[in-house]
Design a protein around this motif. Structure first.
Motif, short mmCIF file in Angstrom:
data_model
loop_
_atom_site.label_atom_id
_atom_site.label_comp_id
_atom_site.label_asym_id
_atom_site.label_seq_id
_atom_site.Cartn_x
_atom_site.Cartn_y
_atom_site.Cartn_z
N TYR A 8 0.82 -1.21 0.00
CA TYR A 8 0.00 0.00 0.00
C TYR A 8 0.85 1.26 0.00
O TYR A 8 0.37 2.35 -0.35
N VAL A 61 -4.88 9.86 -1.68
CA VAL A 61 -5.72 8.78 -1.14
C VAL A 61 -4.88 7.81 -0.30
O VAL A 61 -5.17 7.58 0.88
N GLN A 62 -3.83 7.24 -0.89
CA GLN A 62 -3.02 6.29 -0.13
C GLN A 62 -2.21 6.98 0.96
O GLN A 62 -2.06 6.44 2.06
N MET A 115 -2.98 9.67 2.69
CA MET A 115 -3.81 10.11 3.81
C MET A 115 -4.44 8.95 4.56
O MET A 115 -4.81 9.10 5.73
N THR A 116 -4.57 7.79 3.93
CA THR A 116 -5.22 6.66 4.60
C THR A 116 -4.23 5.64 5.16
O THR A 116 -4.66 4.74 5.90
N LYS A 137 -1.80 6.05 7.36
CA LYS A 137 -1.60 6.19 8.80
C LYS A 137 -2.76 5.60 9.60
O LYS A 137 -2.53 4.86 10.57
N PRO A 138 -4.04 5.88 9.25
CA PRO A 138 -5.12 5.16 9.95
C PRO A 138 -5.06 3.65 9.79
O PRO A 138 -5.41 2.91 10.72
N LEU A 139 -4.60 3.17 8.62
CA LEU A 139 -4.49 1.73 8.44
C LEU A 139 -3.41 1.13 9.32
O LEU A 139 -3.56 0.02 9.84
#
Length: 713
Positions: A422, A460-461, A463-464, A466-468
């Protein structure tokens, strides 16, 4: 915060002013009459040949004289203020990565310039990117590369970088050619080589974007070095493949011999850059050996030799990224051993500043360059490229990890594999390469698709991810600095594993690491490091390095001391005493006691040597303690314990101040030497003169000394 954005708008207006003034037609100069030819006019028709002022000007503006450096400074100032405003924007950095905000600022500035000038804003040329902005970022990454982690995972990194990149390039290129065959009406004029060329540039994982995101997450060291190392070496492989397919496109026809020569060229370009960087790294280390009389110019050689290795590789059509990374890794340990502490600090801060400015400018210009008139849209090609980039990278990571986990002791978990797949962010590498493609009808489509892939992966990748990481509970790295004990135990385990590999006949990484350390200590360090800077003890070097880290301060590391503890801080004289005694004890320990080394096991470890006592630091409380007569019980207990000892041990002897002078101790058995030490100590206590006794009301001070004795079996 408002003031920072106001300054940014003012700088944007300054950048727009030259563009607006360029659109304004210049006012016609008045034609003077009846002037003599000596003033620069043609005598025949009276036309002006040289612009000469009619009168002395008190104030004038000559923008074109300083246009280039003035605009460069304004762009750097705008980028720096945008980055400063990002860090002062409250909770925004916790949600939005820094690279996303910088691209948005670039989009805003590019839109304003396009609206005012009604033409495309200035773009970042590929030449400026590869020659001026990319080298500082790669140099910073190579110089601060964690060497131990990198070389321990080098096989896995090369596995991902070389085979993984080939997997992505061939997979994306062949799949896109199939998409073009399915849509012959709009995409029929795209050949197989064009698809492979586009696949080679779109598979480039940008280390700038990866580092800017992963440094904010503080993932574990193994995951960080795998992603960072793969992205760093991935660029070298993709650039080589891009130039290879570009050469194939310029040939009238491609034969099997051309393909074979192209494969050989890939290895020559990679290994050539490696040797060029190694040569300049050794040259930089050798030059730094003679800078002890002019320390002020010592940091300059680090930057000059590194940049020279990059330019030399580009001149020879080799891999400049491999050259500058190898140069930085090679010269670091020798340069830091030769230069002063101030020079080390200068090198570190200048590299960080230089790479940060380059990274900021790259993201700003990515946003500015997006506003263009050359876009061409195709839903099938753009969506297929975006989907294929995700699918081929994910399958490549899963398949390659399944193979490499069979050879690794510390396997790569499924969570780490997901983050690696990712985290394949695209950035300025592929954006600069797409503009280098020779003109053909679908070049604008390639440019549009590349911009879409970059914006998707970064926004998209980026910003997402870190939550993942938090959702998957990926292991984070230890943020505390290592202690001296941890460093010593780590080295002990490395020596032990190297000895085990040598005994069982297995040539593993610890075996080769031990061989290199032996060669480095015997030849390279003696040749590349000045004699005055060679530390006499490896343990002392560890202590000095940790002390430098503590003095320099690590912004990412929390304090090692619990702030809730109620212990008083040490006084300056106590700290000086600790450093002096510890340094002397470490040197004496290294000189007197042979350290464990499988290369010196044949030597007699019980040889008789005159040993100096190792002194322990006395705190203020110990200095004020009374010298009572309760030591006889302790000595009698230690006598009973020493009767059964036959190995090296430590004797704690108590003596009044001043400390006894050192004298040679003859070799004897353990029991006899213990009795001699105790009896001599008791005799000294009985022979104290009245002048040396403490006055009434004050107890005499005592001093503890540790004598390390090496007994014969």
């Amino acid at each position: 915060m408002a003031a920072l954005w106001t300054l940014s708008l003012l700088l944007s207006a300054c950048l727009l002013w030259p563009a607006c003034s360029a659109l304004t037609p210049p006012a016609e100069l008045p034609q003077p009459r009846n002037l003599p030819p000596s003033l620069g006019f043609n005598s025949s028709d009276g036309s002006l040949s040289v612009d000469l002022p009619l009168a002395l000007r008190v104030f004038s503006v000559d923008y074109h004289h300083v246009q280039a450096p003035f605009e460069i400074v304004l762009w750097i100032m705008l980028a720096s203020l945008a980055k400063l405003g990002f860090h002062w924007s409250g909770r925004v950095p916790a949600v939005v990565p820094e690279s996303c905000l910088l691209i948005m600022v670039g989009l805003l500035v590019g839109g304003v310039i396009y609206g005012v000038r009604h033409s495309a804003p200035p773009t970042l040329s590929a030449k400026a990117f590869f020659l001026f902005l990319l080298p500082p970022i790669v140099l910073d990454a190579g110089y601060f590369l964690p060497g131990k982690l990198f070389f321990e995972n080098l096989g896995t990194i090369l596995w991902y970088a070389v085979l993984g990149t080939l997997w992505n390039v061939l997979g994306i290129g062949l799949s896109l050619y199939g998409v073009c065959l399915l849509a012959p009406g709009s995409l029929g004029d795209i050949s197989l080589l064009h698809c492979l060329l586009f696949g080679s540039l779109i598979a480039a994982v940008d280390p700038v974007a990866v580092l800017s995101v992963f440094q904010e997450m503080h993932v574990n060291d193994q995951l960080h070095i795998l992603v960072f190392g793969e992205s760093l070496l991935n660029d070298a492989v993709t650039v080589v493949l891009y130039k290879l397919f570009e050469s194939f496109l310029r040939l009238p026809s491609v034969s099997g011999l051309d393909v074979l020569l192209g494969g050989c060229r890939v290895f020559v370009v990679g290994l050539g850059g490696l040797f060029v960087g190694f040569f300049f790294g050794l040259l930089a280390a050798l030059t730094s050996r003679f800078t002890y009389r002019a320390q002020v110019i010592a940091p300059l050689f680090v930057f000059l030799y590194s940049y020279l290795s990059y330019l030399t590789s580009e001149m020879l059509h080799l891999s400049g990224i491999m050259a500058i990374v190898t140069c930085a890794v090679t010269m670091k340990q020798y340069v830091e051993a030769n230069v002063s502490e101030r020079s080390k600090t200068s090198i570190q801060y200048f590299l960080k500043m230089w790479s940060s400015v380059s990274e900021t400018l790259i993201f700003i210009f990515l946003g500015v360059s997006t506003i263009q008139d050359v876009h061409m849209w195709s839903w099938s090609f753009v969506c297929s490229t975006l989907l294929l980039c995700l699918v081929w990278r994910a399958t490549g990571v899963l398949l390659l990890t399944a193979v490499v986990n069979k050879l690794r002791r510390n396997t790569v978990t499924f969570r780490d594999q997901f983050i690696i797949a990712y985290g394949g962010l695209r950035g300025a590498i592929c954006f600069s390469l797409v503009f280098l493609i020779d003109d053909f009808p679908k070049k604008r489509l390639f440019i549009t698709t590349t911009i879409v892939v970059i914006l998707f992966t970064v926004f998209v990748q980026g910003m997402t991810i870190k939550p993942l990481v938090e959702l998957l509970d990926v292991k984070r790295k230890k943020r505390a600095l290592p202690t001296v004990s941890e460093e010593i135990h780590s080295r002990l385990i490395d020596h032990l594993l190297a000895g085990i590999e040598d005994v069982v006949g297995y040539w593993g990484q610890h075996y080769w690491k031990d061989k290199f350390e032996q060669f480095n200590k015997k030849y390279l360090r003696r040749f590349l490091i000045h004699e005055d800077h060679q530390a006499p003890s490896s343990i002392l070097r560890v202590y000095q390095e940790l002390e430098r880290r503590d003095q320099r301060g690590d912004e990412e590391a929390p304090p090692l001391v619990d702030p809730r503890s109620q212990s008083r801080p040490l006084l300056p004289e106590e700290m000086d005493s600790i450093r002096r005694i510890l340094s002397r004890n470490l040197q004496n320990f290294n000189n007197k006691t042979p350290a464990y080394s499988r290369h010196t096991l044949h030597q007699d470890a019980t040889m008789d040597r005159t040993r100096k006592p190792l002194y322990r630091h006395q705190s203020l409380g110990e200095r004020s303690m009374s010298n009572t007569q309760g030591g006889d019980g302790e000595f009698s207990g230690s006598r009973r314990v020493r009767a059964g000892l036959s190995r090296s041990h430590t004797v704690c002897s108590m003596s009044p101040r001043p400390a006894p002078q050192e004298s040679p101790v003859p070799a004897a058995t353990s029991q006899t030497r213990g009795l001699v030490d105790l009896e001599s100590s008791a005799a000294r206590k009985e022979q104290v003169s009245p002048q040396q006794q403490a006055p009434a009301g004050r107890t005499p001070k005592k001093q503890l000394s540790f004598v390390l004795e090496n007994e014969k079996q």
